[in-house]
Structure formats: C-alpha cells, structure tokens
Design a protein around this motif. Structure first.
Motif, PDB file in Angstrom:
ATOM      1  N   ASP A  98      -7.697  -2.554   4.699  1.00  0.00           N
ATOM      2  CA  ASP A  98      -8.666  -3.399   4.210  1.00  0.00           C
ATOM      3  C   ASP A  98      -7.925  -4.634   3.175  1.00  0.00           C
ATOM      4  OD1 ASP A  98     -10.879  -2.033   4.820  1.00  0.00           O
ATOM      5  OD2 ASP A  98     -10.682  -0.497   3.270  1.00  0.00           O
ATOM      6  N   GLY A  99      -6.671  -4.470   3.423  1.00  0.00           N
ATOM      7  CA  GLY A  99      -5.799  -5.317   2.838  1.00  0.00           C
ATOM      8  C   GLY A  99      -4.493  -5.028   2.316  1.00  0.00           C
ATOM      9  N   PRO A 100      -3.558  -5.875   1.694  1.00  0.00           N
ATOM     10  CA  PRO A 100      -2.253  -5.257   1.255  1.00  0.00           C
ATOM     11  C   PRO A 100      -2.255  -4.445   0.032  1.00  0.00           C
ATOM     12  CG  PRO A 100      -2.252  -7.930   1.652  1.00  0.00           C
ATOM     13  CD  PRO A 100      -3.693  -7.257   1.794  1.00  0.00           C
ATOM     14  N   ILE A 101      -1.243  -3.440   0.321  1.00  0.00           N
ATOM     15  CA  ILE A 101      -1.085  -2.460  -0.791  1.00  0.00           C
ATOM     16  C   ILE A 101       0.167  -2.820  -1.313  1.00  0.00           C
ATOM     17  CG2 ILE A 101      -0.850  -0.054  -1.240  1.00  0.00           C
ATOM     18  CD1 ILE A 101      -3.737  -0.563  -0.901  1.00  0.00           C
ATOM     19  N   VAL A 102       0.238  -2.385  -2.883  1.00  0.00           N
ATOM     20  CA  VAL A 102       1.505  -2.434  -3.723  1.00  0.00           C
ATOM     21  C   VAL A 102       2.010  -1.201  -4.181  1.00  0.00           C
ATOM     22  CG1 VAL A 102       2.609  -3.536  -5.968  1.00  0.00           C
ATOM     23  CG2 VAL A 102       0.671  -4.763  -4.813  1.00  0.00           C
ATOM     24  N   ILE A 103       3.170  -0.677  -3.716  1.00  0.00           N
ATOM     25  CA  ILE A 103       3.832   0.226  -4.389  1.00  0.00           C
ATOM     26  C   ILE A 103       4.707  -0.076  -5.472  1.00  0.00           C
ATOM     27  CG2 ILE A 103       5.294   2.432  -3.697  1.00  0.00           C
ATOM     28  CD1 ILE A 103       2.650   2.277  -1.898  1.00  0.00           C
TER      29      ILE A 103
END
Length: 466
Positions: A98-103
C-alpha cells in the motif's frame, strides 16, 4: 536472461528412493518428486521468512508493520533458527503493497542497535545502527515498493525493494544480563518507530507486541506443508528476473501464480517424500561443513563464501547463482547482513576436536582464549542439531562475556562446559544439553576486531571430556 543455477535445475542429482526406481511411481509423479526437491532448496529463504510471518500473525496480536519483540533474552520457546539469547530482539514484518514504509532507528545514545533490513528472499537491503548506514547517528530507512516511481523526500536512507514484503531484525544490545540492563535494552528498542511515509509529518504511535513467554515456532517444516508456504510467496511477490526459470518447475508441483494451490492426496504424498529427500541433502551438505576459518580447526563462518559474495553484489554476477549454498544457509538461521564482519561475525560447528558429532549425552569443554577480539561481547550458544533452534526445555542456552558470574581463568581465558550435567564447581560456566540428541555450537563476536580476521586470535575446537 541467463543465470547459472548452481546445479539446482539439474533435476537428477539425487537418487530416487527405491519405490520410485522400481517403477512404483508413474513418470509424471517422478517429475513432481524431483522438482519438489529443487523447489525446497530454491525456496528456502522465502519460506523461512514466511514461517516467521505466519507464526506472528497466528500466535500473537501483532500485524504487518507492527513491531514484535521479546522483552527477555530468548529462551527455548523462541523456536526461530539460531536466535541470540544475549540480545533483545525487535522485528517488524513489513508490507509495502500500500506504499512506502519508514523504519526509524534511534541514535546510539543510551543503547545501540545491530540491525538488518531484508526483502522476502532475505536479500539484505541495508544494515542499521553504528555499523549500518546511519553509523549510530540514527536514521530513517525508507522501504519502497517494487517499481516505485514517485519523488522521494530528502532525509531518508532510501531502500528500493524487489518484493512487497520483508522484515527488519533490530537487536538491542545488552551490556549484561542484570535486570536493570535488560530493562534498558528494552526501553532503548522501544524508541524504534515504524509508520507509512504518507503519515511521516505526524507519525502514529508504533504498536509493540511482546512475544516473551509464549511458544513461537518457525522451524522449517520438511514435509508437504512447506509448499503451501512457498505458494503464498509466489502469489504475494512479483517474479524476480533471476528466478523466472522456476515458473515451469513450480507448475509441475501445482504452484502457479494466480491459480489456487490444491494438491490431491497422491501429490501430497509425493511432495512429502520430496521434502524428506531435500532435507537429507541439505543436512548432508551442512554436515560436510563450510570452509573453515583456521586450518586444522573445525569452526567455520556460518555462510559459505560463494553465497556471501553473491549477496554482497546483489547477485550481480550473471554467471553465478549459488542457490544450493543459499538453501543450506537458510536452514540454519534467518536474516541477511549487508556488511558481514562489521556489527557481528558468526562461527559455527557441530563437531568436536576429534571430528565427532557433538553428542548431548557427553561433556565438552570449550576454552575461549583471552583477549577475544570484540568491541562489545562474545557468546557461545548450544542449539538442537536437528532443528537448529534452541534445545527444548533447557533453562539456559549460552555463556557470554556479559553473562553474570562467569569465571575467568588466571590467563584471562574462559572455559565453557556443555553437557547434561554441570561438572562439579563449573555451574556458572555451564550450558545444559539434551542427552537424547545431538547439538551444535554458534560462537558470536559482536563488534569483531582485526585479530579475528588476521588469524592472530583463534578459537579452538571443543574437547570431549567424557
């Protein structure tokens, strides 16, 4: 596009069992059997990851893009492959469909992270922490979906992924096993954050779910159920160009993108046998041992050099694709490390100084020489040889330089004992084993230093005492 398949498509490298050779199986089922063997070897890293993901989803309240963690050092109920009982584990099984993820990883103030971010095939995207891309300053790692074309904002470590899913393993380093230091490592790890890029302006609180004290079994299933996990990967992920040769191979065992996987009873029986054959071969390859670290000593790096080289170049050499070595490696452990030998280094053995298998009924001594070349700590852990997980029902699994009460010899060396019972007076330096099975040892060096690599410091083999 041409890729050498390291023997993995030879299809005839294993002898068929007698019930196949004597004609009991029709030719089409013999093909299923052969291709089932190859599919297990090829698919091992992805199924290894999927088993952990499914265990999280079925056994805990954590969902994808949450953080699963263990608030205590790993005990035997953590049945992942060769986990570290001397660290606090934080894991996020991410999904960027569903789209980019930030860690988001915190700076190394009051704690530190040894982290790895990998895709669905456990291909390392980046390492995190003092020896990772953020160099201990903290960083925001942005994982992009396959084919993502939108403009990426500044201030991120950008990680394009070839797959929609993967996971992040972030080990919060402990300074000792004292309750206060465990609590500090947990609190530091809870500064990690995971959120969608679309909410980066005002990130929601990250959900942390504690898995301590409950069974978490992600050991490899060497039966027909393995192929159901593999089908889930095929249905979820895009085909990688290097793996397109597997499309027809998998169709032969009933795995086809966009089609339901529903093997009949006869096929399931054949795949059970294929899984057993693959297990036998993978186990035999492990028993041969990888090339050793020091001549005349049995300890070997926990991944073969050809596989390490391929991973670090992102499989860039079109004439090399060490699928077999990769398959063996992911029967032993999980995660991929981009900068091997920086944050940690692993040595492994399943044999004593005489070349005999380590027997849980025996008593062994391992002498760790003085001045171990580590910035943080060393540890040695006993695992079940059959499963490569922590030995069931044991109340401890390792001795480390940070273990409370460990006794040191006058010359600075440390003797570590393994066996069903502690030698008299050696209880503080003893790791219990199951007398009914074999075991293996993994020696970890966190923050490894030059004397390990120039071989001026050498770890000797364990010696059987009785």
């Amino acid at each position: 596009m041409k890729y050498a398949f390291a023997g993995a498509l030879a299809l005839g490298f294993l002898a068929l069992p007698a019930w196949s050779q004597n004609g009991a199986l029709p030719l089409d089922q013999q093909m299923v059997e052969r291709r089932g063997v190859e599919a297990m070897i090829w698919g091992m890293p992805a199924v290894n990851a999927d088993l952990m993901r499914q265990e999280m989803l079925s056994r805990t309240e954590a969902k994808q893009n949450d953080i699963l963690f263990w608030s205590r050092p790993a005990d035997w109920q953590n049945q992942t492959l060769t986990p570290n009982p001397d660290s606090i584990y934080f894991m996020s099984f991410w999904n960027v469909k569903d789209g980019p993820i930030v860690i988001e990883v915190p700076p190394a103030d009051g704690g530190s992270i040894a982290g790895n971010i990998v895709d669905a095939w456990q291909m390392p995207l980046e390492d995190a922490g003092p020896e990772g891309a953020d160099q201990g300053k903290g960083g925001k790692y942005l994982i992009l979906p396959p084919g993502y074309q939108e403009t990426v904002p500044e201030g991120y470590v950008v990680l394009p992924s070839a797959t929609f899913t993967g996971f992040t393993l972030l080990r919060s380093n402990m300074t000792s096993h004292a309750e206060e230091d465990i609590a500090k490592a947990v609190a530091y790890g809870k500064r990690i954050a995971v959120y969608p890029l679309t909410q980066a302006e005002n990130p929601p609180a990250t959900k942390f779910v504690d898995a301590s004290g409950a069974m978490f079994d992600a050991t490899i299933r060497y039966d027909a159920s393995f192929y159901a996990n593999l089908d889930r990967v095929v249905q979820t992920e895009p085909w990688l160009e290097r793996d397109r040769a597997m499309i027809d191979q998998l169709r032969a065992i009933g795995i086809q993108k966009g089609k339901p996987y529903a093997p009949d009873a006869a096929t399931t029986k054949v795949l059970d046998q294929a899984a057993k054959q693959a297990h036998a071969w993978l186990s035999a390859e492990y028993d041969k041992g990888f090339p050793v670290m020091n001549e005349g000593i049995g300890w070997f790096p926990a991944a073969r050099a050809d596989f390490v080289k391929a991973v670090q170049s992102s499989y860039g050499d079109r004439d090399e694709y060490p699928v077999d070595a990769r398959g063996v490696t992911y029967t032993l452990g999980f995660t991929g490390i981009k900068r091997i030998g920086t944050a940690q280094f692993y040595l492994m053995t399943s044999k004593d100084k005489d070349g005999a298998a380590l027997d849980g009924a025996g008593t062994y001594r391992l002498t760790v020489p003085a001045n171990a070349p580590v910035e943080r700590y060393w540890s040695v852990t006993a695992y079940d040889r059959e499963t490569h997980a922590l030995i069931h029902e044991m109340d401890r699994a390792s001795i480390a330089s940070i273990t409370e009460g460990v006794k040191t010899n006058a010359d600075g060396s440390v003797d570590v004992y393994f066996g069903p019972d502690a030698p008299e007076g050696k209880e503080s330096n003893w790791v219990p084993t199951d007398p009914k099975g074999k075991f293996e040892l993994l020696f970890r060096l966190y923050g490894p230093q030059k004397p390990l690599f120039d071989k001026s410091w050498k770890l000797p083999d364990a010696e059987r005492l009785q």
